[in-house]
Design an enzyme around this catalytic site. Structure first.
Site, short mmCIF file in Angstrom:
data_model
loop_
_atom_site.label_atom_id
_atom_site.label_comp_id
_atom_site.label_asym_id
_atom_site.label_seq_id
_atom_site.Cartn_x
_atom_site.Cartn_y
_atom_site.Cartn_z
CG HIS A 27 -3.72 -0.25 -6.83
ND1 HIS A 27 -4.02 0.29 -5.61
CD2 HIS A 27 -3.86 -1.59 -6.69
CE1 HIS A 27 -4.34 -0.68 -4.76
NE2 HIS A 27 -4.24 -1.84 -5.40
NE ARG A 39 -4.25 -1.39 0.07
CZ ARG A 39 -4.45 -2.35 -0.85
NH1 ARG A 39 -3.56 -2.56 -1.79
NH2 ARG A 39 -5.56 -3.07 -0.84
P1 NDP Z 1 -2.11 -11.93 4.09
O1 NDP Z 1 -2.95 -11.42 5.20
O2 NDP Z 1 -2.36 -13.31 3.58
O3 NDP Z 1 -0.58 -11.84 4.49
C1 NDP Z 1 -0.05 -10.76 5.20
C2 NDP Z 1 1.37 -11.06 5.62
O4 NDP Z 1 1.93 -9.90 6.23
C3 NDP Z 1 1.44 -12.18 6.66
O5 NDP Z 1 2.54 -13.01 6.39
C4 NDP Z 1 1.65 -11.42 7.96
O6 NDP Z 1 2.39 -12.15 8.94
C5 NDP Z 1 2.48 -10.26 7.49
N1 NDP Z 1 2.40 -9.15 8.45
C6 NDP Z 1 1.30 -8.46 8.84
N2 NDP Z 1 1.60 -7.55 9.77
C7 NDP Z 1 2.93 -7.67 9.99
C8 NDP Z 1 3.84 -7.03 10.85
N3 NDP Z 1 3.45 -6.06 11.70
N4 NDP Z 1 5.13 -7.42 10.81
C9 NDP Z 1 5.54 -8.39 9.98
N5 NDP Z 1 4.72 -9.05 9.14
C10 NDP Z 1 3.43 -8.69 9.14
O7 NDP Z 1 -2.27 -10.87 2.90
P2 NDP Z 1 -2.13 -11.12 1.31
O8 NDP Z 1 -0.85 -11.79 1.06
O9 NDP Z 1 -3.36 -11.70 0.77
O10 NDP Z 1 -2.07 -9.58 0.81
C11 NDP Z 1 -1.08 -8.71 1.29
C12 NDP Z 1 -1.34 -7.27 0.84
O11 NDP Z 1 -1.05 -7.11 -0.55
C13 NDP Z 1 -2.80 -6.80 0.93
O12 NDP Z 1 -3.17 -6.46 2.24
C14 NDP Z 1 -2.79 -5.59 0.01
O13 NDP Z 1 -2.39 -4.44 0.74
C15 NDP Z 1 -1.70 -5.94 -1.00
N6 NDP Z 1 -2.28 -6.20 -2.34
C16 NDP Z 1 -1.95 -5.34 -3.36
C17 NDP Z 1 -2.45 -5.54 -4.62
C18 NDP Z 1 -2.08 -4.64 -5.73
O14 NDP Z 1 -2.67 -4.72 -6.81
N7 NDP Z 1 -1.10 -3.77 -5.55
C19 NDP Z 1 -3.35 -6.67 -4.93
C20 NDP Z 1 -3.61 -7.52 -3.80
C21 NDP Z 1 -3.09 -7.27 -2.56
P3 NDP Z 1 1.76 -13.47 9.65
O15 NDP Z 1 1.61 -14.48 8.54
O16 NDP Z 1 2.78 -13.87 10.62
O17 NDP Z 1 0.44 -13.08 10.23
C1 OXD Z 2 -6.24 -5.72 -3.33
C2 OXD Z 2 -5.80 -4.70 -4.23
O1 OXD Z 2 -6.08 -5.55 -2.13
O2 OXD Z 2 -6.23 -4.70 -5.39
O3 OXD Z 2 -6.76 -6.77 -3.79
O4 OXD Z 2 -4.98 -3.84 -3.87
#
Ligand code: NDP
Ligand code: OXD
Length: 309
Positions: free
Chosen positions: A272, A224
């Site tokens: 994005h 983000r």
């Molecule tokens: P998940 O919830 O599956 O994974 C999040 C990961 O981040 C987990 O491994 C989690 O750790 C880790 N995490 C969260 N908080 C912390 C912290 N404070 N310190 C260290 N690690 C942390 O999310 P997704 O993989 O499905 O998606 C991730 C992000 O990608 C979305 O939230 C979105 O913002 C972004 N995204 C962007 C897109 C784009 O088009 N640019 C499209 C889709 C998503 P743990 O496993 O230990 O809980």
């Molecule tokens: C998502 C994104 O979170 O598009 O799926 O950023």
């Protein structure tokens, strides 16, 4: 019982088509033109207007149209008592990997440097590098991060990951928690941010973080825009701490025309689009969750409101 699609910068029509194709009996309405707000029990949202969810007295579940849910929790009037679900989809993970792989290869094969040389009519070969000696650091080893980590491993890169809790992914060294962040960063010559936006991760891509990376590392931010301190990135690029940055997400979207990122020669930016949810691919999980909600059963892909993701 009605499903309302409440989105401001996505076309809702492909979503209606995909959901209706699975179940033609579904009553699907599009905000703000629903018949009776009292009939709406399930809301499918993307960047909904602040406070609007309070207009549905019988709402029982809120579903993000993407993987991220920060756009929901950003609403000061969000009905916190309701369950929130999000998208977990193999196509989304594959599409994200394709983008990350392209960005990684862009830097690994020095295309950013060759682009600058081209403008200078400079015919100069950069020294070859070894894939096995190139370390990719992934912040966030969740649904998307883990998928990309495994795929980059298949290419032969040295892949390390950082998450809140320890992971066990064959071939990927896992670092967990704030105390391990420094050791993780010190090795990552290409840093990928795939974290969710929470109070803990907001602003995590800052000058202190960039100083802990190997000199001349590259950044790929697909998490983000608020993960990044914009001014710190410009400073790090101008000082040569960072070699380049590939950015897909921004604090303000669309990015304002006067923003310095547009014209910085060490920044590659995209609107994005690294991974866009395909309504056809995710309609089955939405319909399934709708049915689970109606029958009072546990929902799939439910977000933990305390953790914020
Ligand atoms: P998940 O919830 O599956 O994974 C999040 C990961 O981040 C987990 O491994 C989690 O750790 C880790 N995490 C969260 N908080 C912390 C912290 N404070 N310190 C260290 N690690 C942390 O999310 P997704 O993989 O499905 O998606 C991730 C992000 O990608 C979305 O939230 C979105 O913002 C972004 N995204 C962007 C897109 C784009 O088009 N640019 C499209 C889709 C998503 P743990 O496993 O230990 O809980
Ligand atoms: C998502 C994104 O979170 O598009 O799926 O950023």
């Amino acid at each position: 019982m009605t499903i309302s699609i409440i989105c401001t910068n996505k076309d809702p029509l492909p979503w209606v088509t995909a959901l209706k194709e699975l179940d033609s009996s579904l009553d699907i309405q599009i905000w703000p033109n629903e018949g009776r707000k009292t009939d709406v029990e399930f809301a499918l949202c993307w960047n909904h207007p602040e406070g609007v969810l309070r207009e549905y007295p019988n709402l029982r579940c809120i579903c993000s149209m993407g993987a991220g849910i920060d756009h929901l929790f950003n609403d000061a009037f969000f009905p916190k008592e309701l369950p929130v679900i999000r998208i977990v989809d193999p196509l989304l993970a594959q599409s994200m990997f394709e983008y990350i792989c392209t960005a990684v290869m862009y830097y690994f094969r020095d295309l950013d440097i060759y682009k600058i040389q081209q403008y200078q009519s400079n015919w100069k070969q950069q020294p070859p590098k070894s894939i096995a000696h190139t370390t990719i650091g992934i912040m966030g080893l969740g649904n998307l991060g883990k998928f990309s980590a495994n795929k980059l491993l298949d290419f032969g890169f040295n892949v390390i990951g950082w998450s809140r809790t320890q992971k066990s992914i064959n071939g990927v060294k896992s670092y967990a928690g704030d105390e391990a962040l420094g050791e993780f960063l010190s090795q990552a010559s290409i840093l990928i941010c795939l974290l969710p936006l929470t109070n803990e991760t907001r602003g995590i891509l800052n000058l202190e973080t960039f100083n802990r990376l190997p000199l001349g590392a590259c950044l790929v931010n697909v998490g983000r825009g608020e993960h990044l301190i914009d001014e710190d990135l410009i400073t790090a690029l101008n000082k040569g701490l960072l070699r380049g940055a590939c950015l897909d997400v921004f604090r303000e979207e669309p990015l304002a025309a006067q923003h310095p990122f547009w014209r910085h020669n060490k920044i590659l930016l995209t609107p994005h689009c690294s991974s866009i949810t395909d309504p056809m691919s995710v309609a089955p999980q939405i319909v399934e969750n709708y049915r689970l909600m109606k029958s009072g059963q546990p929902l799939m892909n439910q977000v933990n409101p305390l953790r914020g993701y």
